[in-house]
Structures are given as structure tokens and as C-alpha cells.
Design a protein around this motif. Structure first.
Motif, short mmCIF file in Angstrom:
data_model
loop_
_atom_site.label_atom_id
_atom_site.label_comp_id
_atom_site.label_asym_id
_atom_site.label_seq_id
_atom_site.Cartn_x
_atom_site.Cartn_y
_atom_site.Cartn_z
N ARG A 243 63.02 3.13 43.81
CA ARG A 243 61.60 2.78 43.96
C ARG A 243 60.70 3.86 43.39
O ARG A 243 59.67 3.57 42.80
N TYR A 244 61.08 5.11 43.60
CA TYR A 244 60.24 6.22 43.14
C TYR A 244 60.10 6.22 41.61
O TYR A 244 59.02 6.48 41.09
N LEU A 245 61.17 5.91 40.92
CA LEU A 245 61.15 5.96 39.45
C LEU A 245 60.76 4.64 38.79
O LEU A 245 60.49 4.61 37.60
N ASP A 246 60.73 3.56 39.54
CA ASP A 246 60.41 2.25 38.99
C ASP A 246 58.89 2.05 38.89
O ASP A 246 58.29 1.22 39.57
N TRP A 247 58.24 2.79 38.00
CA TRP A 247 56.78 2.77 37.89
C TRP A 247 56.25 1.39 37.52
O TRP A 247 55.12 1.06 37.87
N ARG A 248 57.05 0.58 36.85
CA ARG A 248 56.58 -0.77 36.51
C ARG A 248 56.45 -1.65 37.75
O ARG A 248 55.69 -2.61 37.76
N GLY A 249 57.20 -1.32 38.82
CA GLY A 249 57.15 -2.10 40.03
C GLY A 249 56.23 -1.53 41.10
O GLY A 249 56.14 -2.07 42.20
N TRP A 250 55.56 -0.43 40.79
CA TRP A 250 54.69 0.19 41.78
C TRP A 250 53.49 -0.70 42.09
O TRP A 250 52.91 -1.32 41.20
N SER B 42 61.41 -3.24 46.60
CA SER B 42 62.56 -2.62 45.94
C SER B 42 62.81 -3.29 44.60
O SER B 42 62.75 -4.51 44.49
N PRO B 43 63.13 -2.50 43.56
CA PRO B 43 63.45 -3.12 42.27
C PRO B 43 64.73 -3.94 42.33
O PRO B 43 64.97 -4.79 41.50
#
Length: 158
Positions: A119-126, A43-44
């Protein structure tokens, strides 16, 4: 190689997508615990480190579902190769790609519902799995849509 697809969709749907499906199938087959554990990136908003070790052994239900998903990836790969390499009928290719585009929308919706907005939109944390589930699926959907709208060139003569 018989196909009516223009060059870009031809590469995406006849090379990139099958290779991606085989990679996903092998990842699930060869290491089900890691494959399962990586389905949800950290999770971000979380200050705790991501889980580094999956539960071993997996619960039998999780193990079964992971191996079935591996099989489904392989099946999708084979169906795609058989359809796209064997038909020159535009109607068949288009309907096949429409079915996959609808599947992409369902896949993205289910992933969104489980990951949640952050989580879905946090592409930097994928992690790699999220890139496959969201990034690659979005790319394939947009490529299918562009082909179906005629934005990637006309169908080729077989």
C-alpha cells in the motif's frame, strides 16, 4: 513579512504547509468518521471495493484521537507561522526545520509500518489521505532537506 527563507522554501513553509495543515485540521474536525476511515487506502491486492461508508458513530476513542489530531495540525500550523514570521535568526529557522524533518521521518515510518509495503508504494492506488500522509510529507521532507543543504538558495537578508 520578515523571513530569511529564499523564495521556494518561503512559499512551501509559509504558505503551502500552513494551508495544508489547516485543511487537514478542518477535515478531521468537520467529518471525523470519514477522516478516520480514509486513513488506510484499499489494498492493491484486494478484489473487494474500498469501504465507502465509515462507521457512524465512531468509537469514542477513535473520535477523541481524530479530534486531537485536528488540534495538533492546527497547533503545528500556528507554531510554524509564529516561528517563521517572527525570527530572522538562521539558527532558529534551521533548528525548527530540522525538528520538522525528523518528525517527517517518524510520520513516514509509522505510516509505512501500518500501511505495509504494498500500500505504501502503490501511489497509483492512494486516496487523498494517503497522498497527504505519504506524498505531501515526502515533498515537505525533501524540501526541508534541500533547504538545509543549501540547494534552494542562500538565506535572505531580513
Amino acid at each position: 513579512m520578515t523571513t530569511i527563507l529564499p523564495p521556494i522554501p518561503k512559499f512551501v513553509f509559509m504558505v503551502f504547509e500552513p494551508v495544508s495543515l489547516i485543511a487537514g485540521s478542518l477535515a478531521a474536525l468537520l467529518d471525523p468518521p470519514s477522516f478516520t476511515a480514509q486513513q488506510i487506502p484499499p489494498s492493491p491486492l484486494s478484489t473487494s471495493p474500498p469501504v465507502s461508508k465509515p462507521p457512524i458513530p465512531l468509537p469514542p476513542t477513535s473520535h477523541l484521537v481524530t479530534l486531537q489530531l485536528s488540534n495538533a495540525y492546527l497547533l503545528l500550523c500556528l507554531i510554524g507561522l509564529f516561528v517563521l514570521y517572527s525570527t530572522t535568526e538562521s539558527k532558529v529557522v534551521r533548528r525548527y526545520l530540522i525538528a520538522l524533518a525528523l518528525g517527517d521521518v517518524g510520520h513516514l515510518a509509522v505510516t509505512y509500518s501500518v500501511l505495509g509495503r504494498e500500500r505504501y508504494l502503490d501511489w497509483r492506488g492512494w486516496n487523498a489521505m494517503a497522498w497527504g500522509n505519504v506524498g505531501v510529507t515526502t515533498f515537505l521532507f525533501l524540501t526541508r532537506l534541500a533547504y538545509l543543504l543549501g540547494l534552494l538558495g542562500p538565506d535572505q537578508k531580513a
